[in-house]
Motif scaffolding. Structure first.
Motif, PDB file in Angstrom:
ATOM      1  N   ASP A  59       0.814  -1.223   0.000  1.00  0.00           N
ATOM      2  CA  ASP A  59       0.000   0.000   0.000  1.00  0.00           C
ATOM      3  C   ASP A  59       0.845   1.269   0.000  1.00  0.00           C
ATOM      4  OD1 ASP A  59      -2.191  -1.657   0.094  1.00  0.00           O
ATOM      5  OD2 ASP A  59      -2.622  -1.308   2.222  1.00  0.00           O
ATOM      6  N   GLY A  60       2.165   1.127   0.185  1.00  0.00           N
ATOM      7  CA  GLY A  60       3.057   2.287   0.187  1.00  0.00           C
ATOM      8  C   GLY A  60       2.952   3.140   1.435  1.00  0.00           C
ATOM      9  N   VAL A  61       2.597   2.530   2.566  1.00  0.00           N
ATOM     10  CA  VAL A  61       2.442   3.310   3.795  1.00  0.00           C
ATOM     11  C   VAL A  61       3.509   3.009   4.838  1.00  0.00           C
ATOM     12  CG1 VAL A  61      -0.038   3.625   3.523  1.00  0.00           C
ATOM     13  CG2 VAL A  61       0.811   1.646   4.773  1.00  0.00           C
ATOM     14  N   GLY A  62       4.409   2.111   4.566  1.00  0.00           N
ATOM     15  CA  GLY A  62       5.462   1.776   5.517  1.00  0.00           C
ATOM     16  C   GLY A  62       6.750   2.513   5.190  1.00  0.00           C
ATOM     17  N   PRO A  63       7.816   2.129   5.867  1.00  0.00           N
ATOM     18  CA  PRO A  63       9.111   2.762   5.596  1.00  0.00           C
ATOM     19  C   PRO A  63       9.660   2.339   4.231  1.00  0.00           C
ATOM     20  CG  PRO A  63       9.382   0.958   7.156  1.00  0.00           C
ATOM     21  CD  PRO A  63       7.912   1.123   6.926  1.00  0.00           C
ATOM     22  N   GLN A  64      10.614   3.104   3.737  1.00  0.00           N
ATOM     23  CA  GLN A  64      11.287   2.737   2.495  1.00  0.00           C
ATOM     24  C   GLN A  64      11.954   1.384   2.688  1.00  0.00           C
ATOM     25  OE1 GLN A  64      14.053   5.897   1.769  1.00  0.00           O
ATOM     26  NE2 GLN A  64      12.520   7.205   0.847  1.00  0.00           N
ATOM     27  N   TYR A  65      12.146   0.650   1.594  1.00  0.00           N
ATOM     28  CA  TYR A  65      12.768  -0.665   1.696  1.00  0.00           C
ATOM     29  C   TYR A  65      13.690  -0.914   0.515  1.00  0.00           C
ATOM     30  CZ  TYR A  65       9.193  -2.084  -1.694  1.00  0.00           C
ATOM     31  OH  TYR A  65       8.396  -2.184  -2.805  1.00  0.00           O
ATOM     32  N   LEU A  66      14.552  -1.885   0.689  1.00  0.00           N
ATOM     33  CA  LEU A  66      15.447  -2.338  -0.370  1.00  0.00           C
ATOM     34  C   LEU A  66      14.954  -3.689  -0.844  1.00  0.00           C
ATOM     35  CD1 LEU A  66      18.815  -1.773   1.510  1.00  0.00           C
ATOM     36  CD2 LEU A  66      17.914  -0.344  -0.309  1.00  0.00           C
ATOM     37  N   LYS A  67      15.117  -3.966  -2.118  1.00  0.00           N
ATOM     38  CA  LYS A  67      14.820  -5.293  -2.632  1.00  0.00           C
ATOM     39  C   LYS A  67      16.030  -5.719  -3.440  1.00  0.00           C
ATOM     40  CE  LYS A  67      11.094  -8.014  -4.452  1.00  0.00           C
ATOM     41  NZ  LYS A  67       9.734  -7.978  -4.990  1.00  0.00           N
ATOM     42  N   ILE A  68      16.790  -6.639  -2.877  1.00  0.00           N
ATOM     43  CA  ILE A  68      18.027  -7.102  -3.493  1.00  0.00           C
ATOM     44  C   ILE A  68      17.922  -8.601  -3.705  1.00  0.00           C
ATOM     45  CG2 ILE A  68      20.525  -7.303  -3.228  1.00  0.00           C
ATOM     46  CD1 ILE A  68      20.368  -4.802  -1.417  1.00  0.00           C
ATOM     47  N   GLY A  69      18.000  -9.005  -4.959  1.00  0.00           N
ATOM     48  CA  GLY A  69      17.915 -10.430  -5.269  1.00  0.00           C
ATOM     49  C   GLY A  69      16.612 -11.044  -4.810  1.00  0.00           C
ATOM     50  N   GLY A  70      15.546 -10.276  -4.832  1.00  0.00           N
ATOM     51  CA  GLY A  70      14.239 -10.769  -4.419  1.00  0.00           C
ATOM     52  C   GLY A  70      13.995 -10.716  -2.920  1.00  0.00           C
ATOM     53  N   LYS A  71      15.005 -10.324  -2.149  1.00  0.00           N
ATOM     54  CA  LYS A  71      14.850 -10.251  -0.694  1.00  0.00           C
ATOM     55  C   LYS A  71      14.583  -8.817  -0.267  1.00  0.00           C
ATOM     56  CE  LYS A  71      16.962 -11.540   3.646  1.00  0.00           C
ATOM     57  NZ  LYS A  71      18.002 -12.309   4.300  1.00  0.00           N
ATOM     58  N   ALA A  96       6.603  15.096  14.840  1.00  0.00           N
ATOM     59  CA  ALA A  96       7.571  15.302  13.756  1.00  0.00           C
ATOM     60  C   ALA A  96       6.847  15.673  12.463  1.00  0.00           C
ATOM     61  CB  ALA A  96       8.387  14.035  13.551  1.00  0.00           C
ATOM     62  N   PRO A  97       7.503  16.436  11.592  1.00  0.00           N
ATOM     63  CA  PRO A  97       6.893  16.722  10.287  1.00  0.00           C
ATOM     64  C   PRO A  97       6.725  15.420   9.509  1.00  0.00           C
ATOM     65  CG  PRO A  97       9.178  17.470  10.350  1.00  0.00           C
ATOM     66  CD  PRO A  97       8.820  17.002  11.735  1.00  0.00           C
ATOM     67  N   THR A  98       5.791  15.396   8.625  1.00  0.00           N
ATOM     68  CA  THR A  98       5.477  14.174   7.897  1.00  0.00           C
ATOM     69  C   THR A  98       6.252  14.093   6.598  1.00  0.00           C
ATOM     70  OG1 THR A  98       3.594  15.253   6.899  1.00  0.00           O
ATOM     71  CG2 THR A  98       3.167  13.979   8.895  1.00  0.00           C
ATOM     72  N   ALA A  99       7.564  14.015   6.701  1.00  0.00           N
ATOM     73  CA  ALA A  99       8.432  13.925   5.525  1.00  0.00           C
ATOM     74  C   ALA A  99       8.151  12.649   4.741  1.00  0.00           C
ATOM     75  CB  ALA A  99       9.886  13.972   5.945  1.00  0.00           C
ATOM     76  N   ALA A 100       7.900  11.559   5.451  1.00  0.00           N
ATOM     77  CA  ALA A 100       7.635  10.282   4.768  1.00  0.00           C
ATOM     78  C   ALA A 100       6.369  10.393   3.927  1.00  0.00           C
ATOM     79  CB  ALA A 100       7.518   9.148   5.776  1.00  0.00           C
ATOM     80  N   ASN A 101       5.336  11.021   4.490  1.00  0.00           N
ATOM     81  CA  ASN A 101       4.100  11.196   3.725  1.00  0.00           C
ATOM     82  C   ASN A 101       4.306  12.129   2.559  1.00  0.00           C
ATOM     83  OD1 ASN A 101       2.650   9.475   5.354  1.00  0.00           O
ATOM     84  ND2 ASN A 101       1.890  11.095   6.666  1.00  0.00           N
ATOM     85  N   HIS A 102       5.103  13.169   2.770  1.00  0.00           N
ATOM     86  CA  HIS A 102       5.380  14.116   1.700  1.00  0.00           C
ATOM     87  C   HIS A 102       6.098  13.434   0.536  1.00  0.00           C
ATOM     88  CE1 HIS A 102       6.218  17.870  -0.281  1.00  0.00           C
ATOM     89  NE2 HIS A 102       7.513  17.575  -0.306  1.00  0.00           N
ATOM     90  N   MET A 103       7.047  12.557   0.861  1.00  0.00           N
ATOM     91  CA  MET A 103       7.805  11.844  -0.180  1.00  0.00           C
ATOM     92  C   MET A 103       6.899  10.922  -0.981  1.00  0.00           C
ATOM     93  SD  MET A 103      11.543  11.046   1.507  1.00  0.00           S
ATOM     94  CE  MET A 103      10.954   9.535   2.209  1.00  0.00           C
ATOM     95  N   ARG A 104       5.869  10.412  -0.351  1.00  0.00           N
ATOM     96  CA  ARG A 104       4.968   9.481  -1.039  1.00  0.00           C
ATOM     97  C   ARG A 104       3.810  10.211  -1.715  1.00  0.00           C
ATOM     98  NH1 ARG A 104       6.871   6.337   3.170  1.00  0.00           N
ATOM     99  NH2 ARG A 104       7.384   4.222   2.584  1.00  0.00           N
ATOM    100  N   GLY A 105       3.761  11.526  -1.600  1.00  0.00           N
ATOM    101  CA  GLY A 105       2.704  12.291  -2.240  1.00  0.00           C
ATOM    102  C   GLY A 105       1.405  12.292  -1.454  1.00  0.00           C
ATOM    103  N   VAL A 106       1.442  11.903  -0.178  1.00  0.00           N
ATOM    104  CA  VAL A 106       0.248  11.890   0.658  1.00  0.00           C
ATOM    105  C   VAL A 106       0.061  13.272   1.259  1.00  0.00           C
ATOM    106  CG1 VAL A 106      -0.820  10.884   2.711  1.00  0.00           C
ATOM    107  CG2 VAL A 106       0.582   9.467   1.196  1.00  0.00           C
ATOM    108  N   THR A 107      -1.136  13.798   1.184  1.00  0.00           N
ATOM    109  CA  THR A 107      -1.417  15.108   1.780  1.00  0.00           C
ATOM    110  C   THR A 107      -2.267  14.924   3.025  1.00  0.00           C
ATOM    111  OG1 THR A 107      -3.343  15.375   0.354  1.00  0.00           O
ATOM    112  CG2 THR A 107      -1.255  16.340  -0.396  1.00  0.00           C
ATOM    113  N   ALA A 108      -2.134  15.829   3.956  1.00  0.00           N
ATOM    114  CA  ALA A 108      -2.856  15.742   5.218  1.00  0.00           C
ATOM    115  C   ALA A 108      -4.306  16.099   5.076  1.00  0.00           C
ATOM    116  CB  ALA A 108      -2.203  16.657   6.247  1.00  0.00           C
TER     117      ALA A 108
END
Length: 108
Positions: A59-71, A96-108
């Motif tokens: 859903d794109g609501v969690g923290p950023q993640y890495l996907k390396i070799g399928g993991k 805290a400011p909602t930088a994570a939401n801002h990066m994902r294009g989510v508005t308050a």
């Protein structure tokens, strides 16, 4: 030559000529120290199921993640930043400011 000796030879690089500088080697060493959590470890940290963590990612609501070799891996610094962004002082007051939401294009 044993593989451990070959590895040690690869890691040891003088700071002269075409080899990386000491500063570059130090920066590379710091990058290698970055702690990563698996989906299971993040689920344990948040007391959630792995399926919930998968859904957050989908859903794109969690923290950023890495996907390396399928993991899928999560950098600890991204998890901690996401947790700070989710921190509330009261029901209507986010700390805290909602930088994570801002990066994902989510508005308050």
């Amino acid at each position: 030559m044993k593989w451990t000796h070959r590895l040690a030879v690869l890691i040891q690089a003088p700071a002269t000529g075409d080899n990386p500088s000491s500063k570059e080697m130090q920066m590379h060493g710091e990058q290698l120290k970055t702690r990563h959590l698996t989906q299971r470890e993040l689920a344990d940290r948040w007391n959630k199921s792995e399926a919930t963590i998968e859904r957050y990612r989908s859903d794109g609501v969690g923290p950023q993640y890495l996907k390396i070799g399928g993991k899928v891996m999560y950098r600890l610094e991204d998890i901690e930043q996401f947790e700070l962004d989710c921190l509330y002082e009261s029901p209507n007051s986010r700390i805290a400011p909602t930088a994570a939401n801002h990066m994902r294009g989510v508005t308050a």
